[in-house]
Design a protein around this motif. Structure first.
Motif, PDB file in Angstrom:
ATOM      1  N   ASP A 138       0.845  -1.201   0.000  1.00  0.00           N
ATOM      2  CA  ASP A 138       0.000   0.000   0.000  1.00  0.00           C
ATOM      3  C   ASP A 138       0.878   1.249   0.000  1.00  0.00           C
ATOM      4  N   ILE A 139       0.398   2.289  -0.696  1.00  0.00           N
ATOM      5  CA  ILE A 139       1.048   3.604  -0.649  1.00  0.00           C
ATOM      6  C   ILE A 139      -0.043   4.638  -0.376  1.00  0.00           C
ATOM      7  N   PRO A 140      -0.291   4.964   0.884  1.00  0.00           N
ATOM      8  CA  PRO A 140      -1.297   5.991   1.195  1.00  0.00           C
ATOM      9  C   PRO A 140      -0.836   7.342   0.651  1.00  0.00           C
ATOM     10  N   PRO A 141      -1.648   8.007  -0.151  1.00  0.00           N
ATOM     11  CA  PRO A 141      -1.195   9.258  -0.772  1.00  0.00           C
ATOM     12  C   PRO A 141      -1.310  10.499   0.110  1.00  0.00           C
ATOM     13  N   ALA A 142      -1.919  10.385   1.288  1.00  0.00           N
ATOM     14  CA  ALA A 142      -2.289  11.562   2.078  1.00  0.00           C
ATOM     15  C   ALA A 142      -1.113  12.488   2.396  1.00  0.00           C
ATOM     16  N   ASN A 143       0.028  11.951   2.833  1.00  0.00           N
ATOM     17  CA  ASN A 143       1.147  12.801   3.260  1.00  0.00           C
ATOM     18  C   ASN A 143       1.689  13.656   2.112  1.00  0.00           C
ATOM     19  N   ILE A 144       1.909  13.034   0.951  1.00  0.00           N
ATOM     20  CA  ILE A 144       2.439  13.784  -0.182  1.00  0.00           C
ATOM     21  C   ILE A 144       1.385  14.737  -0.736  1.00  0.00           C
ATOM     22  N   GLU A 145       0.136  14.301  -0.791  1.00  0.00           N
ATOM     23  CA  GLU A 145      -0.928  15.182  -1.291  1.00  0.00           C
ATOM     24  C   GLU A 145      -1.076  16.423  -0.415  1.00  0.00           C
ATOM     25  N   ALA A 146      -0.889  16.256   0.888  1.00  0.00           N
ATOM     26  CA  ALA A 146      -0.972  17.404   1.798  1.00  0.00           C
ATOM     27  C   ALA A 146       0.122  18.420   1.481  1.00  0.00           C
ATOM     28  N   LYS A 147       1.338  17.939   1.177  1.00  0.00           N
ATOM     29  CA  LYS A 147       2.431  18.845   0.834  1.00  0.00           C
ATOM     30  C   LYS A 147       2.214  19.504  -0.531  1.00  0.00           C
ATOM     31  N   PHE A 148       1.638  18.749  -1.488  1.00  0.00           N
ATOM     32  CA  PHE A 148       1.281  19.374  -2.770  1.00  0.00           C
ATOM     33  C   PHE A 148       0.288  20.518  -2.530  1.00  0.00           C
ATOM     34  N   ALA A 149      -0.667  20.307  -1.642  1.00  0.00           N
ATOM     35  CA  ALA A 149      -1.680  21.331  -1.343  1.00  0.00           C
ATOM     36  C   ALA A 149      -1.053  22.565  -0.709  1.00  0.00           C
ATOM     37  N   GLU A 150       0.073  22.365  -0.010  1.00  0.00           N
ATOM     38  CA  GLU A 150       0.755  23.487   0.639  1.00  0.00           C
ATOM     39  C   GLU A 150       1.694  24.227  -0.318  1.00  0.00           C
ATOM     40  N   GLY A 151       1.849  23.719  -1.545  1.00  0.00           N
ATOM     41  CA  GLY A 151       2.695  24.418  -2.518  1.00  0.00           C
ATOM     42  C   GLY A 151       3.905  23.664  -3.004  1.00  0.00           C
TER      43      GLY A 151
ATOM     44  N   ALA B 109       4.064   1.792  -8.951  1.00  0.00           N
ATOM     45  CA  ALA B 109       3.163   1.750  -7.802  1.00  0.00           C
ATOM     46  C   ALA B 109       2.710   3.158  -7.412  1.00  0.00           C
ATOM     47  N   PHE B 110       3.602   4.134  -7.457  1.00  0.00           N
ATOM     48  CA  PHE B 110       3.218   5.527  -7.169  1.00  0.00           C
ATOM     49  C   PHE B 110       2.256   6.053  -8.227  1.00  0.00           C
ATOM     50  N   ALA B 111       2.507   5.724  -9.490  1.00  0.00           N
ATOM     51  CA  ALA B 111       1.614   6.172 -10.559  1.00  0.00           C
ATOM     52  C   ALA B 111       0.211   5.626 -10.351  1.00  0.00           C
ATOM     53  N   ALA B 112       0.118   4.357  -9.897  1.00  0.00           N
ATOM     54  CA  ALA B 112      -1.192   3.765  -9.630  1.00  0.00           C
ATOM     55  C   ALA B 112      -1.848   4.416  -8.413  1.00  0.00           C
ATOM     56  N   ALA B 113      -1.072   4.612  -7.333  1.00  0.00           N
ATOM     57  CA  ALA B 113      -1.625   5.157  -6.087  1.00  0.00           C
ATOM     58  C   ALA B 113      -2.108   6.590  -6.252  1.00  0.00           C
ATOM     59  N   PHE B 114      -1.401   7.372  -7.087  1.00  0.00           N
ATOM     60  CA  PHE B 114      -1.747   8.791  -7.251  1.00  0.00           C
ATOM     61  C   PHE B 114      -2.542   9.046  -8.541  1.00  0.00           C
ATOM     62  N   LYS B 115      -2.936   7.937  -9.218  1.00  0.00           N
ATOM     63  CA  LYS B 115      -3.695   8.055 -10.482  1.00  0.00           C
ATOM     64  C   LYS B 115      -3.002   9.033 -11.439  1.00  0.00           C
ATOM     65  N   ALA B 116      -1.703   8.829 -11.601  1.00  0.00           N
ATOM     66  CA  ALA B 116      -0.898   9.724 -12.439  1.00  0.00           C
ATOM     67  C   ALA B 116      -1.299   9.617 -13.906  1.00  0.00           C
ATOM     68  N   GLU B 117      -1.109  10.711 -14.602  1.00  0.00           N
ATOM     69  CA  GLU B 117      -1.423  10.738 -16.030  1.00  0.00           C
ATOM     70  C   GLU B 117      -0.518   9.782 -16.810  1.00  0.00           C
ATOM     71  N   ARG B 118       0.734   9.626 -16.322  1.00  0.00           N
ATOM     72  CA  ARG B 118       1.694   8.778 -17.017  1.00  0.00           C
ATOM     73  C   ARG B 118       2.880   8.519 -16.090  1.00  0.00           C
TER      74      ARG B 118
ATOM     75  N   LEU C 163       2.604  -4.710 -12.599  1.00  0.00           N
ATOM     76  CA  LEU C 163       1.813  -3.690 -11.900  1.00  0.00           C
ATOM     77  C   LEU C 163       1.147  -2.732 -12.882  1.00  0.00           C
ATOM     78  N   ALA C 164       1.910  -2.288 -13.884  1.00  0.00           N
ATOM     79  CA  ALA C 164       1.375  -1.356 -14.873  1.00  0.00           C
ATOM     80  C   ALA C 164       0.195  -1.972 -15.612  1.00  0.00           C
ATOM     81  N   MET C 165       0.302  -3.252 -15.968  1.00  0.00           N
ATOM     82  CA  MET C 165      -0.780  -3.934 -16.671  1.00  0.00           C
ATOM     83  C   MET C 165      -2.009  -4.066 -15.770  1.00  0.00           C
ATOM     84  N   ARG C 166      -1.766  -4.380 -14.517  1.00  0.00           N
ATOM     85  CA  ARG C 166      -2.884  -4.583 -13.573  1.00  0.00           C
ATOM     86  C   ARG C 166      -3.660  -3.293 -13.321  1.00  0.00           C
ATOM     87  N   TYR C 167      -2.934  -2.175 -13.169  1.00  0.00           N
ATOM     88  CA  TYR C 167      -3.582  -0.914 -12.826  1.00  0.00           C
ATOM     89  C   TYR C 167      -3.723   0.043 -14.010  1.00  0.00           C
TER      90      TYR C 167
END
Length: 412
Positions: free
Chosen positions: A115-128, A160-169, A219-223
């Motif tokens: 698992d990669i919970p996105p909350a910590n990094i997303e919070a920092k993105f929100a802060e700038g 795994a990060f791309a899947a967890a954060f629903k990255a464009e690529r 992983l890429a194929m699965r997600y």
């Protein structure tokens, strides 16, 4: 903002100059409006050096301390990359696996991401913060210890990060400019593919192509993560590199997309095994328990209640395989007259999703090898792959001949 994952391998961050070059690429994507997650490997050669130090210090090492040592290379790169981006006035900070956190299993040196919970990094993105520089290859176990994901693990981290954060690529920057029809060092006619299907890339990666780690492609194929393989050392355009994507997005419809090879193979044959129900389980159970990666398997026609069983495995696992079979024989699980190991073979494979709908691939492959005077020792097939074991001295000739036979230098 949309998220983009960019992974830089060891050669791409081998020294401060290359880190600056990689940081400039990150800056281009930030300017386009992306929040960027950068996954970095250790500097080229650093992990090998750290592994050497561990082995020198403690040959029978504690795997938990092994991970603590060998994961440190990525921490150095992540810090230097973050500092470089800050010097470019791009808000960035480094993250170690435990800080994200990248939650993994407890299998040290070969952990799997859970698992990669996105909350910590997303919070920092929100802060700038615009760039999160994450140390690849590492995570944290349920017991709170640092873990590593095995060689090539930074590729898996990136996907795994791309899947967890629903990255464009997910862009994988390496020392090659994409996925080729075969190794350009063996065939000068090798052609870079614009796109390749997940299944084809998975087969090529598992059969010896070193471009991407097999688990990252799984992983890429699965997600459904769009993967792009690019060079760190060439100018980029929007259509640079090779896109690894769904089969439906691949326009080329040829029976074979690539020729892969693995030179470090061995062929092992158990002579005169008792032919009875359960004999295969009795042979391959102990091999599995010993961690032997068995690939091709052939059983001969039985005669007088005895048969021969042949299988292939990596050449560095031959001793373990021999020991596992000896133990099984001594315990009475199996009975055989002799175990013959041929460590001078190579595996050559033709891969292509077009095999599903087009016939004649096997005939072309076998005739081509025959015309070159190359004897086939073992054959294995799947829906999109044909693999053969041949004498290692003919490997390069076989790759070149098959590349020519399937006209892979031409666009479809």
């Amino acid at each position: 903002m949309p998220v983009l994952v960019m992974k830089f391998g060891g050669t791409s961050v081998a020294n401060p100059d290359r880190i600056r070059r990689a940081a400039k690429r990150v800056g281009v994507e930030v300017a386009k409006g992306y929040d960027v997650i950068v996954i970095v490997s250790a500097m080229s050669g650093k992990t090998n050096e750290l592994v050497g130090w561990v082995n020198e210090t403690s040959p029978l090492y504690d795997a938990r301390e092994y991970d603590a040592v060998v994961s440190s290379g990525e921490n150095v790169t992540a810090g230097l990359m973050a500092l470089t981006l800050q010097e470019m006035d791009i808000p960035a900070r480094s993250w170690q696996g435990w800080q994200v956190p990248v939650k993994t299993t407890s299998a040290h040196a070969s952990a799997r991401i859970e698992d990669i919970p996105p909350a910590n990094i997303e919070a920092k993105f929100a802060e700038g913060m615009r760039v999160a520089v994450v140390a690849g290859f590492q995570g944290i176990s349920p017991e709170g210890r640092i873990t590593t994901l095995g060689r090539g693990g930074s590729d898996t981290t990136a996907v795994a990060f791309a899947a967890a954060f629903k990255a464009e690529r997910c862009d994988i920057y390496t020392d090659v400019d994409g996925v080729y029809t075969t190794d350009p060092r063996i065939s000068s006619k090798a052609r870079k593919l614009d796109k390749i299907a997940f299944e084809e890339m998975l087969e090529l990666a598992s059969l010896g192509a070193k471009v991407l780690q097999t688990r990252s492609v799984e992983l890429a194929m699965r997600y459904k993560v769009k993967l792009r393989v690019l060079s760190s050392f060439e100018e980029q355009s929007d259509d640079a590199g090779t896109l690894v994507c769904d089969e439906e997005e691949v326009m080329e419809n040829r029976p074979v997309s690539g020729i892969a090879y693995s030179r470090d193979e061995a062929k092992m044959t158990l002579l005169s095994v008792a032919d009875r129900p359960g004999i295969a389980a009795a042979i391959f159970g102990p091999l599995s328990e010993a961690g032997i990666n068995v690939d091709m398997i052939i059983q001969n026609i039985a005669e007088d209640g005895r048969t021969d069983m042949t299988f292939s495995c990596p050449v560095d696992q031959v001793k373990r395989a021999e020991k596992a079979m000896e133990n099984a024989k001594e315990s009475g699980e199996i009975n055989y007259h002799n175990l013959v190991a041929d460590t001078d073979v190579a595996k050559v494979s033709a891969v292509g999703i077009g095999m599903r709908s087009q016939s004649g691939v096997a005939a072309t492959m076998f005739k081509t090898l025959s015309d070159e005077g190359i004897n086939i020792k073992v054959i294995a097939t799947s829906e999109i792959k044909i693999s053969v074991l041949i004498d290692r001295k003919y490997m390069e000739l076989a790759v070149q001949a098959l590349h020519d036979a399937f006209e892979l230098e031409k666009q479809a």
